[in-house]
Scaffold this motif. Structure first.
Motif, PDB file in Angstrom:
ATOM      1  N   ARG A  43      -0.281   7.220   9.349  1.00  0.00           N
ATOM      2  CA  ARG A  43      -1.007   7.419  10.619  1.00  0.00           C
ATOM      3  C   ARG A  43      -2.432   6.846  10.559  1.00  0.00           C
ATOM      4  NH1 ARG A  43      -2.753   6.842  14.795  1.00  0.00           N
ATOM      5  NH2 ARG A  43      -3.629   8.386  16.211  1.00  0.00           N
ATOM      6  N   ASP A  44      -3.177   7.231   9.539  1.00  0.00           N
ATOM      7  CA  ASP A  44      -4.611   6.899   9.540  1.00  0.00           C
ATOM      8  C   ASP A  44      -4.952   5.620   8.791  1.00  0.00           C
ATOM      9  OD1 ASP A  44      -5.317   8.969  11.146  1.00  0.00           O
ATOM     10  OD2 ASP A  44      -5.909  10.314   9.535  1.00  0.00           O
ATOM     11  N   MET A  45      -4.092   5.196   7.879  1.00  0.00           N
ATOM     12  CA  MET A  45      -4.414   3.978   7.139  1.00  0.00           C
ATOM     13  C   MET A  45      -3.625   2.785   7.671  1.00  0.00           C
ATOM     14  SD  MET A  45      -4.655   5.832   3.405  1.00  0.00           S
ATOM     15  CE  MET A  45      -5.398   4.581   2.364  1.00  0.00           C
ATOM     16  N   GLU A  46      -2.404   3.015   8.128  1.00  0.00           N
ATOM     17  CA  GLU A  46      -1.578   1.901   8.622  1.00  0.00           C
ATOM     18  C   GLU A  46      -1.465   1.887  10.145  1.00  0.00           C
ATOM     19  OE1 GLU A  46      -0.998  -0.333   6.585  1.00  0.00           O
ATOM     20  OE2 GLU A  46      -1.221   0.743   4.698  1.00  0.00           O
ATOM     21  N   ASP A  47      -2.161   2.810  10.807  1.00  0.00           N
ATOM     22  CA  ASP A  47      -2.265   2.778  12.276  1.00  0.00           C
ATOM     23  C   ASP A  47      -0.969   3.060  13.041  1.00  0.00           C
ATOM     24  OD1 ASP A  47      -4.916   2.418  12.751  1.00  0.00           O
ATOM     25  OD2 ASP A  47      -4.825   0.226  12.691  1.00  0.00           O
TER      26      ASP A  47
ATOM     27  N   ARG B 188       0.829  -1.213   0.000  1.00  0.00           N
ATOM     28  CA  ARG B 188       0.000   0.000   0.000  1.00  0.00           C
ATOM     29  C   ARG B 188       0.864   1.265   0.000  1.00  0.00           C
ATOM     30  NH1 ARG B 188      -3.493  -3.381   3.418  1.00  0.00           N
ATOM     31  NH2 ARG B 188      -2.415  -2.661   5.289  1.00  0.00           N
TER      32      ARG B 188
END
Lengths: 199, 85
Positions: free
Chosen positions: A152-156, A36
């Motif tokens: 940050r927001d997609m892979e945590d 990704r």
């Protein structure tokens, strides 16, 4: 084959000993996020494939010297991001510095469109058209914002981990993250306003 | 924080969304949100935007052929998921 990957603790000692089962577990756990990341930066499956292979080859070669000062994920993502950015630079023939300042013009981040679309049916079902719109919106973000948002927001990753991957300060990550989130929210709001008018 | 200056909200919204906010700032912000529909919509749609992208990312997997090439390149083909007994 492409089912959700169950995360388990990777044994660093076994990795350093070159245990093939553990190396395979590492690849299984991190290949989708690395894919990704590469796709988000390069937008090309062919280029992404080269970067993914290069990333894991470097990980395998470097694992013996990995000191654990950051998490394994942070280290792997940092290699992947660097590889993908270098490929972008080679392709474009110009330099894009990930740590360059972003112009945050005054008032630029203020939300403009106000519409409550949270409970719209297409949000619940995440239909194909919405996905296309989301992909278009995230692809349209400046690269420096897109990478921060993705990590940050997609892979945590945490703010700290994202900062470590990109070599940024926590506060630079927060600034870019807010900007990215606000732009994407604005784009989705435009989209939902358009679908309301079309009904 | 009054309604004439909703942009003040943006200064704290990042920490609020990430749950990393000082309790007193959080209380003031939530008080503001209770009385300001526009700010409430912005916060709700921001949260929803984040969760939509997060959910979408979880579904985006490397194509099977690419995975096979990767395992082959790393000399781990015998560990390719779905190929082991």
């Amino acid at each position: 084959m492409n089912s959700t990957v169950t995360k388990r603790e990777i044994d660093l000692d076994l990795l350093k000993q070159g245990n093939r089962g553990e190396l395979a577990a590492l690849v299984e756990q991190f290949s989708n996020p690395v894919y990704r990341i590469a796709m988000n930066i390069l937008h090309s499956e062919q280029d992404a494939e080269d970067i993914i292979q290069e990333t894991f080859i470097k990980v395998f070669h470097g694992i013996r010297n990995f000191e654990g000062r950051s998490s394994l994920a942070t280290w792997i993502y940092r290699i992947a991001v660097n590889e993908a950015l270098m490929a972008t630079r080679r392709r474009k023939g110009n330099l894009v510095s990930i740590d360059a300042e972003i112009d945050m013009g005054e008032g630029e981040t203020n939300p403009v469109e106000i519409e409550d679309w949270c409970c719209r049916p297409e949000v619940e079902t995440m239909d194909a058209e919405l996905r296309r719109e989301m992909d278009k919106a995230v692809a349209g973000l400046p690269e420096k914002l897109r990478i921060v948002f993705q990590l940050r927001d997609m892979e945590d990753l945490s703010i700290r981990e994202t900062a470590q991957v990109l070599g940024l300060t926590d506060s630079a990550v927060k600034t870019r993250l807010l900007r990215a989130r606000l732009i994407l929210r604005e784009e989705l709001t435009h989209y939902f306003q358009g679908t309301s008018q079309g009904q | 924080m009054d309604h004439d200056n909703c942009s003040e909200l943006l200064k704290s919204i990042e920490d609020y969304l990430d749950g990393d906010i000082q309790p007193e700032v959080c209380t003031r912000l939530e008080e503001h949100l209770r009385g300001c529909q526009n700010c409430r919509i912005v916060v709700d749609t921001l949260r929803k935007t984040i969760s939509l992208y997060h959910d979408e990312a979880c579904q985006e997997m490397m194509p099977d052929k690419m995975r096979e090439h990767l395992y082959m390149e790393l000399n781990l083909l015998d560990y390719l998921p779905g190929t082991r007994e």
